[in-house]
Design a protein around this motif. Structure first.
Motif, PDB file in Angstrom:
ATOM      1  N   TRP A  35     -10.295 -16.398  -6.943  1.00 47.93           N
ATOM      2  CA  TRP A  35      -8.915 -15.967  -6.754  1.00 47.93           C
ATOM      3  C   TRP A  35      -8.206 -14.714  -7.597  1.00 47.93           C
ATOM      4  O   TRP A  35      -7.285 -14.424  -7.246  1.00 47.93           O
ATOM      5  CB  TRP A  35      -7.859 -17.272  -7.179  1.00 47.93           C
ATOM      6  N   VAL A  36      -9.220 -14.374  -8.322  1.00 44.61           N
ATOM      7  CA  VAL A  36      -8.727 -13.146  -9.211  1.00 44.61           C
ATOM      8  C   VAL A  36      -8.538 -11.882  -8.056  1.00 44.61           C
ATOM      9  O   VAL A  36      -7.570 -11.267  -8.185  1.00 44.61           O
ATOM     10  CB  VAL A  36      -9.719 -13.090 -10.023  1.00 44.61           C
ATOM     11  N   VAL A  37      -9.327 -11.635  -7.278  1.00 43.75           N
ATOM     12  CA  VAL A  37      -9.260 -10.422  -6.273  1.00 43.75           C
ATOM     13  C   VAL A  37      -8.110 -10.548  -5.519  1.00 43.75           C
ATOM     14  O   VAL A  37      -7.245  -9.760  -5.580  1.00 43.75           O
ATOM     15  CB  VAL A  37     -10.696 -10.173  -5.457  1.00 43.75           C
ATOM     16  N   PRO A  38      -7.843 -11.748  -4.931  1.00 47.25           N
ATOM     17  CA  PRO A  38      -6.602 -11.974  -3.887  1.00 47.25           C
ATOM     18  C   PRO A  38      -5.485 -11.707  -4.797  1.00 47.25           C
ATOM     19  O   PRO A  38      -4.308 -10.888  -4.316  1.00 47.25           O
ATOM     20  CB  PRO A  38      -6.836 -13.390  -3.390  1.00 47.25           C
ATOM     21  N   ALA A  39      -5.394 -12.196  -5.883  1.00 46.68           N
ATOM     22  CA  ALA A  39      -4.165 -12.119  -6.989  1.00 46.68           C
ATOM     23  C   ALA A  39      -3.898 -10.701  -7.450  1.00 46.68           C
ATOM     24  O   ALA A  39      -2.547 -10.220  -7.023  1.00 46.68           O
ATOM     25  CB  ALA A  39      -4.482 -12.922  -8.022  1.00 46.68           C
ATOM     26  N   LEU A  40      -5.019  -9.995  -7.362  1.00 50.49           N
ATOM     27  CA  LEU A  40      -4.544  -8.741  -7.922  1.00 50.49           C
ATOM     28  C   LEU A  40      -4.280  -7.877  -6.705  1.00 50.49           C
ATOM     29  O   LEU A  40      -3.215  -7.098  -7.075  1.00 50.49           O
ATOM     30  CB  LEU A  40      -6.029  -8.033  -8.430  1.00 50.49           C
ATOM     31  N   LEU A  41      -4.774  -8.134  -5.564  1.00 51.12           N
ATOM     32  CA  LEU A  41      -4.300  -7.302  -4.264  1.00 51.12           C
ATOM     33  C   LEU A  41      -2.946  -7.693  -3.788  1.00 51.12           C
ATOM     34  O   LEU A  41      -2.134  -6.615  -3.960  1.00 51.12           O
ATOM     35  CB  LEU A  41      -5.386  -7.814  -3.295  1.00 51.12           C
ATOM     36  N   LEU A  42      -2.456  -8.846  -4.335  1.00 52.85           N
ATOM     37  CA  LEU A  42      -1.024  -9.239  -3.894  1.00 52.85           C
ATOM     38  C   LEU A  42      -0.206  -8.604  -4.936  1.00 52.85           C
ATOM     39  O   LEU A  42       1.091  -7.940  -4.629  1.00 52.85           O
ATOM     40  CB  LEU A  42      -1.002 -10.815  -4.332  1.00 52.85           C
ATOM     41  N   VAL A  43      -0.599  -8.543  -6.393  1.00 52.24           N
ATOM     42  CA  VAL A  43       0.184  -7.666  -7.410  1.00 52.24           C
ATOM     43  C   VAL A  43       0.266  -6.228  -6.765  1.00 52.24           C
ATOM     44  O   VAL A  43       1.547  -5.541  -6.878  1.00 52.24           O
ATOM     45  CB  VAL A  43      -0.287  -7.975  -8.707  1.00 52.24           C
ATOM     46  N   PHE A  44      -0.897  -5.677  -6.579  1.00 55.03           N
ATOM     47  CA  PHE A  44      -0.603  -4.040  -6.159  1.00 55.03           C
ATOM     48  C   PHE A  44       0.161  -3.957  -5.005  1.00 55.03           C
ATOM     49  O   PHE A  44       0.802  -2.984  -5.094  1.00 55.03           O
ATOM     50  CB  PHE A  44      -2.163  -3.809  -5.656  1.00 55.03           C
ATOM     51  N   TRP A  45       0.242  -4.924  -3.914  1.00 50.93           N
ATOM     52  CA  TRP A  45       0.964  -4.765  -2.865  1.00 50.93           C
ATOM     53  C   TRP A  45       2.128  -4.783  -2.986  1.00 50.93           C
ATOM     54  O   TRP A  45       3.219  -4.069  -2.876  1.00 50.93           O
ATOM     55  CB  TRP A  45       0.556  -5.681  -1.965  1.00 50.93           C
ATOM     56  N   GLN A  46       2.547  -5.917  -4.006  1.00 49.37           N
ATOM     57  CA  GLN A  46       4.251  -6.124  -4.330  1.00 49.37           C
ATOM     58  C   GLN A  46       4.516  -4.534  -5.116  1.00 49.37           C
ATOM     59  O   GLN A  46       5.714  -3.990  -4.744  1.00 49.37           O
ATOM     60  CB  GLN A  46       4.127  -7.132  -5.396  1.00 49.37           C
ATOM     61  N   ILE A  47       3.877  -4.073  -6.148  1.00 50.96           N
ATOM     62  CA  ILE A  47       4.216  -2.998  -6.889  1.00 50.96           C
ATOM     63  C   ILE A  47       4.375  -1.946  -5.816  1.00 50.96           C
ATOM     64  O   ILE A  47       5.463  -1.122  -5.965  1.00 50.96           O
ATOM     65  CB  ILE A  47       3.336  -2.612  -7.900  1.00 50.96           C
ATOM     66  N   ALA A  48       3.391  -1.726  -4.860  1.00 50.49           N
ATOM     67  CA  ALA A  48       3.401  -0.421  -3.909  1.00 50.49           C
ATOM     68  C   ALA A  48       4.727  -0.667  -3.133  1.00 50.49           C
ATOM     69  O   ALA A  48       5.290   0.498  -2.821  1.00 50.49           O
ATOM     70  CB  ALA A  48       2.048  -0.472  -3.179  1.00 50.49           C
ATOM     71  N   SER A  49       5.051  -1.677  -2.648  1.00 50.00           N
ATOM     72  CA  SER A  49       6.274  -1.916  -2.005  1.00 50.00           C
ATOM     73  C   SER A  49       7.569  -1.634  -2.815  1.00 50.00           C
ATOM     74  O   SER A  49       8.391  -0.845  -2.501  1.00 50.00           O
ATOM     75  CB  SER A  49       6.282  -3.462  -1.471  1.00 50.00           C
ATOM     76  N   SER A  50       7.626  -2.099  -3.982  1.00 48.25           N
ATOM     77  CA  SER A  50       8.697  -1.868  -4.904  1.00 48.25           C
ATOM     78  C   SER A  50       8.846  -0.407  -5.121  1.00 48.25           C
ATOM     79  O   SER A  50      10.173   0.016  -5.075  1.00 48.25           O
ATOM     80  CB  SER A  50       8.670  -2.736  -6.179  1.00 48.25           C
ATOM     81  N   VAL A  51       7.781   0.278  -5.402  1.00 48.13           N
ATOM     82  CA  VAL A  51       8.019   1.548  -5.699  1.00 48.13           C
ATOM     83  C   VAL A  51       8.461   2.426  -4.613  1.00 48.13           C
ATOM     84  O   VAL A  51       8.881   3.602  -4.617  1.00 48.13           O
ATOM     85  CB  VAL A  51       6.423   2.241  -6.483  1.00 48.13           C
ATOM     86  N   GLY A  52       7.911   2.205  -3.412  1.00 49.09           N
ATOM     87  CA  GLY A  52       8.434   2.575  -2.381  1.00 49.09           C
ATOM     88  C   GLY A  52       7.160   3.408  -1.485  1.00 49.09           C
ATOM     89  O   GLY A  52       7.408   4.352  -0.750  1.00 49.09           O
ATOM     90  N   TRP A  53       5.984   3.099  -2.011  1.00 52.46           N
ATOM     91  CA  TRP A  53       4.752   3.828  -1.276  1.00 52.46           C
ATOM     92  C   TRP A  53       4.310   3.361   0.112  1.00 52.46           C
ATOM     93  O   TRP A  53       4.335   4.185   0.704  1.00 52.46           O
ATOM     94  CB  TRP A  53       3.635   3.601  -2.139  1.00 52.46           C
ATOM     95  N   ILE A  54       4.799   2.065   0.139  1.00 50.34           N
ATOM     96  CA  ILE A  54       4.705   1.547   1.501  1.00 50.34           C
ATOM     97  C   ILE A  54       6.184   1.149   2.192  1.00 50.34           C
ATOM     98  O   ILE A  54       7.071   0.405   1.374  1.00 50.34           O
ATOM     99  CB  ILE A  54       4.033  -0.079   1.466  1.00 50.34           C
ATOM    100  N   SER A  55       6.398   1.591   3.343  1.00 46.60           N
ATOM    101  CA  SER A  55       7.769   1.220   3.826  1.00 46.60           C
ATOM    102  C   SER A  55       7.876  -0.007   4.301  1.00 46.60           C
ATOM    103  O   SER A  55       6.907  -0.679   4.587  1.00 46.60           O
ATOM    104  CB  SER A  55       8.096   2.439   5.090  1.00 46.60           C
ATOM    105  N   ASP A  56       8.872  -0.640   4.301  1.00 43.90           N
ATOM    106  CA  ASP A  56       9.237  -1.912   4.705  1.00 43.90           C
ATOM    107  C   ASP A  56       8.932  -2.138   6.303  1.00 43.90           C
ATOM    108  O   ASP A  56       8.639  -3.263   6.819  1.00 43.90           O
ATOM    109  CB  ASP A  56      10.692  -2.437   4.313  1.00 43.90           C
ATOM    110  N   THR A  57       9.155  -1.162   6.938  1.00 41.16           N
ATOM    111  CA  THR A  57       9.008  -1.117   8.290  1.00 41.16           C
ATOM    112  C   THR A  57       7.487  -1.226   8.874  1.00 41.16           C
ATOM    113  O   THR A  57       6.933  -1.574   9.871  1.00 41.16           O
ATOM    114  CB  THR A  57       9.659  -0.088   9.355  1.00 41.16           C
TER     115      THR A  57
END
Lengths: 282, 281
Positions: A35-57
């Motif tokens: 579960w380490v790799v999925p968890a890390l991916l999830l954290v990275f995804w959250q950070i990327a969205s919060s910072v604004g790298w990935i648009s919500d649309t």
């Protein structure tokens, strides 16, 4: 003894395990490690969205997806749709799997049956079953029959081919032994043919489970009035990207669940198989 | 029943369900005699066995030696009912030719041929054939496992056993139904030298206890001489030597008598096609 020290050394030397110890994690953590790799991916995804790298649309953040999931779960629509999809998948698997298993057995045991049906089935196998969707919609409309037909057709071939292969590759020496020890045909089948073909049949089942979800997703997305695929298509109409992503995750979860069930069946049915034994071997 | 039975009452044997308890308590039946009359076996145009006439009295231990491809295994497969002869008769006991049905013969193969998905005890139970489901089947299988020294391991899978142990389980499977004729197709051929000797002694012990008729096909002349009452040699599909080995048991490996006999047979085996009947008996 003192002038032959290498003998002593050879006797004390531990069994060859050193190379493995490097790679194998401690036993407690081994289950968590997956579960380490999925968890890390999830954290990275959250950070990327919060910072604004990935648009919500394009891709909403994991939190938003979870919120969307919570909303549909509360309204009850989620469980309704999951139940519908799950029942469709199982019905297709049972119908297609049973027919495939029956043909596999018949063609594995009887030469006549094999000559009669095998080449026809091999021809049909080369048609991608999803290409039949337009025809199936014409035949059945977008009702339950259409999905049942497609899923059953999809799971038929892996189960058929692997059952047939399993029976064909049974050790003829064991069959000769069985006959020589007075086994009747039904005993030969129950004690030698079926258990001998079981590893191959279970491989077929795992393939079939994969095809089952794939077929269902396509069928529900294209022509449906309920189910997870329908839920995703509805969300697309209203531009609810978070709900679309959530539906996809549900499919992933169901697929993983099916795979775990297949694995469990393997460890239960193939306890005798050296590759499924954990203890030391002679 | 297709063979004449001299020890058990005929009506008990002919009953659809044999009285297993009585059979279990009774002492094992002694070996059945075997007669071959004009047996021919051909595969297409190739004749493997030509006109074999042979009588083996009940309880005798007969070894068949010969070069590979001489037809010795084919002969054993005919006796074991694994193949049908092209011509001739194979008779057990003093009765009529054998037809289908429960055979008095058990075959032990070169490979153990254990079912990998059945535990060791269940593998032994296979040898009981139709009696497998009766009350005492398990007890009898256990008793046989005890005799081969593996009673503690009945619940384990065959894959954990060594080659010699697997072959011992195969022997237990052959013995558990108390066959009256046991046919061995090079059963020790795949074992290492020490395990072989151990298994030979074990075989002799079991045979002395149960007194079944034994037919052993082997390419090891010393093995044949250590174990057998009688050694047959097959060359080109015919029996060319029939030698009674009248030495006391247990025979000491490496004794002068055995060595002389071995040399005599080996000389004969290794000599090429010339066949003057130097050692005819």
């Amino acid at each position: 003894m003192s002038d032959t020290p290498w003998i002593v050394a050879a006797e004390i030397a531990p069994p060859v395990q050193r190379a493995r110890r490097w790679l194998a994690p401690p036993t407690i953590g081994r289950g968590l490690l997956a579960w380490v790799v999925p968890a890390l991916l999830l954290v990275f995804w959250q950070i990327a969205s919060s910072v604004g790298w990935i648009s919500d649309t394009v891709l909403p953040s994991p939190l938003k997806v979870a919120q969307a999931g919570w909303t549909v779960a509360k309204s009850g629509a989620l469980f309704e749709n999951v139940e519908v999809s799950f029942l469709r998948a199982m019905a297709g698997l049972v119908v297609g799997g049973a027919i495939g298993f029956a043909f596999g057995l018949a063609n594995g045991v009887s030469k006549l049956s094999e000559h009669l049906t095998d080449s026809t089935l091999q021809m049909l196998r080369n048609i991608p079953h999803l290409s039949l969707i337009p025809l199936v919609i014409l035949w059945f409309g977008i009702g339950e029959e259409a999905k049942l037909f497609l899923v059953a057709l999809g799971v038929f071939f892996p189960i058929y081919l692997n059952t047939l292969h399993g029976i064909r590759t049974i050790d003829p020496q064991l069959l000769e032994m069985g006959k020589s020890y007075g086994m009747t045909n039904s005993m030969l089948f129950m004690r030698i043919i079926l258990p001998g073909a079981m590893p191959s049949i279970l491989v077929g089942l795992r393939f079939a489970l994969g095809i089952m979800w794939l077929t269902l997703i396509v069928a529900e997305t294209i022509a449906s009035q309920s189910g997870i695929g329908y839920m995703a298509m509805q969300a697309r109409e209203f531009l609810q990207v978070d709900l679309v992503v959530f539906s996809i995750l549900i499919y992933a979860l169901l697929g993983k669940l099916a795979d775990s069930v297949a694995r469990f069946l393997e460890t239960q049915c193939l306890k005798w198989h050296p590759s499924f034994q954990s203890g030391p071997r002679a | 029943m297709s063979f004449a039975d001299t020890s058990a009452p005929a009506e008990a044997r002919a009953a659809p369900l044999p009285d297993f308890e009585a059979q279990f308590r009774a002492p094992p039946a002694s070996g059945v005699s075997l007669t071959l009359r004009g047996v021919v076996k051909a595969f297409g145009p190739r004749t493997i066995l030509r006109d074999i006439d042979l009588h083996i009295p009940g309880g005798q231990f007969v070894a068949i030696v010969g070069r590979s491809g001489c037809g010795k295994s084919t002969l054993l497969r005919l006796v074991g009912g694994l193949d049908q002869s092209t011509q001739g008769q194979i008779v057990f006991g003093e009765g009529e030719p054998r037809t289908a049905g429960e055979s008095p013969v058990r075959v032990m193969f070169q490979e153990p041929r254990l079912l990998p998905w059945a535990n060791i005890l269940a593998n032994v139970e296979i040898g009981l054939g139709a009696q497998r489901k009766t009350k005492l089947a398990r007890e009898r299988a256990r008793e046989t496992l005890h005799a081969i020294g593996l009673e503690e391991r009945g619940a384990e899978w065959p894959s954990v056993l060594s080659g010699g142990q697997k072959q011992r389980v195969a022997l237990a499977r052959a013995l558990v139904s108390r066959p009256r004729l046991l046919a061995f197709d090079e059963p020790l051929g795949a074992l290492d030298a020490l395990t072989r000797i151990e298994m030979q002694q074990f075989l002799e012990k079991i045979w002395l206890r149960d007194r079944f008729t034994a037919l052993l096909v082997t390419h090891d002349v010393m093995e044949a001489l250590t174990l057998a009452d009688r050694v047959l040699m097959i060359e080109n599909g015919s029996i060319t030597l029939d030698l009674a080995i009248d030495l006391p048991r247990p025979r000491r490996r490496g004794s002068v008598d055995l060595a002389l006999l071995e040399e005599r047979i080996l000389k004969r085996l290794l000599r090429d096609e010339t066949n003057s009947p130097e050692y005819a008996i």
